[in-house]
Write an enzyme that holds these catalytic residues in place. Structure first.
Site, short mmCIF file in Angstrom:
data_model
loop_
_atom_site.label_atom_id
_atom_site.label_comp_id
_atom_site.label_asym_id
_atom_site.label_seq_id
_atom_site.Cartn_x
_atom_site.Cartn_y
_atom_site.Cartn_z
N GLY A 209 41.76 43.02 32.43
CA GLY A 209 41.21 44.02 33.35
C GLY A 209 39.86 43.58 33.85
O GLY A 209 39.61 42.38 34.03
N GLU A 210 38.97 44.53 34.11
CA GLU A 210 37.59 44.24 34.55
C GLU A 210 37.51 43.58 35.93
O GLU A 210 36.47 43.02 36.27
CB GLU A 210 36.85 43.34 33.55
CG GLU A 210 36.77 43.84 32.14
CD GLU A 210 36.04 42.87 31.21
OE1 GLU A 210 35.49 41.85 31.71
OE2 GLU A 210 36.03 43.11 30.00
N ALA A 211 38.58 43.57 36.70
CA ALA A 211 38.65 42.83 37.97
C ALA A 211 38.60 41.33 37.77
O ALA A 211 38.39 40.57 38.72
CB ALA A 211 37.54 43.27 38.94
#
Length: 342
Positions: A307-309
């Protein structure tokens, strides 16, 4: 996206359905230049298509990447109390602090790929309701989160990478995808942060219960699924996607949770995510099923599930390289190279 009053969800639907179309003249100009470059036609594969995509949605040829950003939305979830994640809910706020201190993976990836990074925590001290027994958000809460997400799509951006952080948020993402696309819960549920065995079974049951509570009731539009099953950070991702389209900003979608947000927009109007590419194929098993349902092909496949971009930000490097090739290569005439025989 301006503040939406009145029937807020209807206003968001209308915003999706009035989205601008791709700039065909810009696409044609990119293709014309590409035919002149010192390479066999089509030899750069998807890199050529990526430049066309940039031009189509920026509305200009050549496209530019002077201002590119990554945004991470963070939210907390009532369903997390059921042990659907390997980590406790307080980790969301702790990771936001880590992002802000520059210590997370996305900080390093964004810096390496020339992206301005923004972190947007959304009411972390006020988790959404437990979706097993109640709607995640009120209409007003959902609309507020959508509007907040829309606010990050600044007019001067050339590319936007979007992602999220939220302990337990693969559970609402799975619930949204099951509600939208059907099938049993287990095909949409994966390990997320690493749950297995009994914990994974518990997660599947949580998704089954949440979706069963919603399906067959009046609130079954895509945005109602978002409101009733989702989370504030997922709603913010929806807002960012919608507003970026209106501002002609190409978007790189991150992994499983961000793809669930894109699926909401797609379910309202399938062409409404044409300005989006999926940055990477997550190791979360259901992500492949989700991107296939959207008719998308991820740029990268690196077995990531952070996740987290992070995957979107990595894909931005590929986009930069594609554009550099298109704008920097010499034409056959400029290089004095004989073109192919016709």
């Amino acid at each position: 996206m301006g503040e939406i009053g009145g029937n807020a969800l209807d206003g968001i639907h209308a915003r999706v359905r009035t989205a601008p179309l791709a700039d065909q003249a810009a696409i044609a100009a990119v293709r014309q230049r590409d035919r002149l470059l010192t390479k066999p036609p089509g030899s750069l594969g998807r890199l050529e298509a990526i430049v066309e995509w940039l031009a189509a949605w920026q509305g200009k040829s050549p496209p530019v990447l002077e201002s590119a950003a990554a945004v991470v939305f963070a939210g907390n979830h009532g369903v997390a109390k059921h042990g659907v994640s390997a980590y406790p809910a307080e980790v969301t706020a702790q990771m936001v602090a880590n992002f802000e201190a520059g210590g997370a993976a996305i900080n390093q990836i964004a810096k390496a790929n020339g992206l301005k990074l923004s972190i947007v925590p959304i009411d972390l001290d006020r988790p959404t309701a437990d979706i097993i027994i109640a709607d995640a958000m009120s209409v007003q809460e959902c609309a507020a989160a959508v509007n907040l997400g829309a606010s990050v799509a600044a007019a001067d951006l050339d590319l936007l990478c979007i992602g999220e952080m939220g302990i337990g948020n693969t559970t609402p993402a799975s619930a949204i995808l099951q509600a939208l696309f059907g099938g049993p819960a287990h095909i949409w549920v994966g390990p997320g942060t690493g749950v297995e065995r009994d914990a994974l079974t518990n997660k599947i049951r949580a998704v089954e219960s949440a979706v069963a509570r919603v399906i067959g009731t009046d609130g079954t539009s895509p945005l109602e699924f978002l409101r009733r099953l989702g989370g504030r950070e997922i709603a913010a991702l929806v807002g960012a996607i919608i507003e970026a389209r209106h501002r002609r900003i190409p978007v790189l979608i991150d992994g499983f949770v961000a793809t669930a947000a894109a699926a909401v927009v797609h379910a309202i109007e399938p062409g409404a995510i044409d300005h989006c590419l999926i940055g990477h194929l997550s190791a979360e098993p259901a992500h492949r099923r989700a991107v296939q349902a959207l008719g998308k092909t991820p740029i990268l496949e690196l077995n990531m599930r952070l996740g987290e971009a992070s995957g979107a930000a990595l894909a931005a490097g590929i986009v930069r390289s594609a554009l550099a090739v298109h704008t920097g290569m010499a034409t056959f005439a400029e290089a004095g190279v004989t073109d192919r025989q016709t």
